[in-house]
Design a protein around this motif. Structure first.
Motif, PDB file in Angstrom:
ATOM      1  N   UNK A   9      30.478 -30.665  31.377  1.00 31.12           N
ATOM      2  CA  UNK A   9      31.854 -30.501  30.940  1.00 31.12           C
ATOM      3  C   UNK A   9      31.858 -29.370  29.934  1.00 31.12           C
ATOM      4  N   UNK A  10      32.595 -28.327  30.237  1.00 26.00           N
ATOM      5  CA  UNK A  10      32.522 -27.129  29.415  1.00 26.00           C
ATOM      6  C   UNK A  10      33.829 -26.866  28.686  1.00 26.00           C
ATOM      7  N   UNK A  11      34.524 -27.910  28.350  1.00 24.18           N
ATOM      8  CA  UNK A  11      35.765 -27.747  27.601  1.00 24.18           C
ATOM      9  C   UNK A  11      35.489 -26.993  26.317  1.00 24.18           C
ATOM     10  N   UNK A  12      36.311 -26.021  26.023  1.00 22.81           N
ATOM     11  CA  UNK A  12      36.162 -25.249  24.809  1.00 22.81           C
ATOM     12  C   UNK A  12      35.412 -23.944  25.000  1.00 22.81           C
ATOM     13  N   UNK A  13      34.689 -23.793  26.094  1.00 24.99           N
ATOM     14  CA  UNK A  13      33.998 -22.528  26.357  1.00 24.99           C
ATOM     15  C   UNK A  13      35.005 -21.555  26.954  1.00 24.99           C
ATOM     16  N   UNK A  14      34.868 -20.278  26.614  1.00 28.43           N
ATOM     17  CA  UNK A  14      35.809 -19.296  27.123  1.00 28.43           C
ATOM     18  C   UNK A  14      35.595 -19.062  28.608  1.00 28.43           C
ATOM     19  N   UNK A  15      36.661 -18.729  29.325  1.00 25.40           N
ATOM     20  CA  UNK A  15      36.575 -18.487  30.758  1.00 25.40           C
ATOM     21  C   UNK A  15      35.647 -17.316  31.053  1.00 25.40           C
ATOM     22  N   UNK A  16      35.640 -16.304  30.181  1.00 22.25           N
ATOM     23  CA  UNK A  16      34.751 -15.166  30.381  1.00 22.25           C
ATOM     24  C   UNK A  16      33.292 -15.580  30.405  1.00 22.25           C
ATOM     25  N   UNK A  17      32.915 -16.464  29.484  1.00 22.88           N
ATOM     26  CA  UNK A  17      31.539 -16.949  29.448  1.00 22.88           C
ATOM     27  C   UNK A  17      31.239 -17.763  30.695  1.00 22.88           C
ATOM     28  N   UNK A  18      32.191 -18.591  31.099  1.00 20.16           N
ATOM     29  CA  UNK A  18      31.983 -19.405  32.298  1.00 20.16           C
ATOM     30  C   UNK A  18      31.823 -18.532  33.536  1.00 20.16           C
ATOM     31  N   UNK A  19      32.615 -17.477  33.620  1.00 20.17           N
ATOM     32  CA  UNK A  19      32.497 -16.562  34.755  1.00 20.17           C
ATOM     33  C   UNK A  19      31.132 -15.882  34.778  1.00 20.17           C
ATOM     34  N   UNK A  20      30.611 -15.578  33.604  1.00 18.57           N
ATOM     35  CA  UNK A  20      29.300 -14.936  33.495  1.00 18.57           C
ATOM     36  C   UNK A  20      28.160 -15.857  33.930  1.00 18.57           C
ATOM     37  N   UNK A  21      28.356 -17.155  33.815  1.00 21.03           N
ATOM     38  CA  UNK A  21      27.287 -18.108  34.090  1.00 21.03           C
ATOM     39  C   UNK A  21      26.694 -17.922  35.483  1.00 21.03           C
ATOM     40  N   UNK A  22      27.513 -17.567  36.450  1.00 17.98           N
ATOM     41  CA  UNK A  22      27.025 -17.383  37.828  1.00 17.98           C
ATOM     42  C   UNK A  22      25.924 -16.334  37.906  1.00 17.98           C
ATOM     43  N   UNK A  23      25.995 -15.331  37.056  1.00 20.15           N
ATOM     44  CA  UNK A  23      25.038 -14.225  37.145  1.00 20.15           C
ATOM     45  C   UNK A  23      23.793 -14.422  36.275  1.00 20.15           C
ATOM     46  N   UNK A  24      23.716 -15.479  35.528  1.00 19.25           N
ATOM     47  CA  UNK A  24      22.601 -15.638  34.604  1.00 19.25           C
ATOM     48  C   UNK A  24      21.274 -15.959  35.287  1.00 19.25           C
ATOM     49  N   UNK A  25      21.266 -16.747  36.327  1.00 19.83           N
ATOM     50  CA  UNK A  25      19.978 -17.088  36.957  1.00 19.83           C
ATOM     51  C   UNK A  25      19.291 -15.847  37.513  1.00 19.83           C
ATOM     52  N   UNK A  26      19.978 -15.002  38.288  1.00 19.46           N
ATOM     53  CA  UNK A  26      19.291 -13.781  38.757  1.00 19.46           C
ATOM     54  C   UNK A  26      18.895 -12.855  37.609  1.00 19.46           C
TER      55      UNK A  26
END
Length: 175
Positions: A9-26
């Motif tokens: 549950x990521x309530x409070x995290x900015x949408x920009x950070x959440x969008x970035x999460x997809x690219x973190x593993x690679x």
């Protein structure tokens, strides 16, 4: 959709950070491979990086530590001469996160200078408090060395808070 990750549950995290999460593993995989880790070792480590980031995003204290603040420092280094074993040597210290906030976690004042060191340790639920107390004792000298530098820079009267943050445990130990 990263806002619906299983168990996160990521309530409070900015949408920009959440969008970035997809690219973190690679990204993490590429960084680990460039540091010389073989693929079979880098893959689970990259997954761990994403798990740690998810832990921070779901934790109010984690988001507070990483929140935008004027003058905050991340991965800052200091070098200086110190006496060691009868000789003068250069010692470099690296602070993970330094920022101004109030006397307690999640406070909005700017009365204290917080020095936070990240730790990626894992531990089961049983005995967690004892484990964290042992960790505090283990890293006390390191954080006191950081505090010594900050007192020289900001003055002896600057109130300090020292802390260890465990993103995989979503726990903050502070004093």
């Amino acid at each position: 959709d990263v806002t619906r990750l299983p168990g996160i549950e990521v309530a409070g995290a900015s949408q920009g950070v959440l969008d970035e999460l997809r690219s973190w593993r690679p990204r993490a995989m590429a960084m680990l491979r460039s540091a010389g880790l073989p693929r079979e070792d880098a893959e689970p480590q990259a997954a761990e990086v994403v798990r740690a980031l998810q832990g921070v995003l779901q934790d109010a204290k984690g988001r507070w530590i990483l929140g935008a603040r004027a003058g905050a420092q991340t991965e800052t280094s200091w070098s200086g001469w110190v006496a060691a074993e009868g000789a003068e040597i250069v010692r470099t210290l690296r602070g993970d996160r330094i920022f101004r906030a109030g006397a307690t976690p999640c406070s909005t004042e700017e009365t204290h200078l917080w020095i936070v060191d990240y730790k990626t340790a894992r531990h089961g639920a049983s005995g967690l408090d004892a484990f964290l107390e042992t960790e505090k004792e283990k890293y006390l000298h390191q954080l006191e060395a950081y505090a010594g530098v900050m007192r020289k820079v900001h003055g002896e009267n600057q109130p300090l808070r020292l802390a260890l943050y465990y993103p995989l445990l979503t726990r903050l130990v502070w004093w």
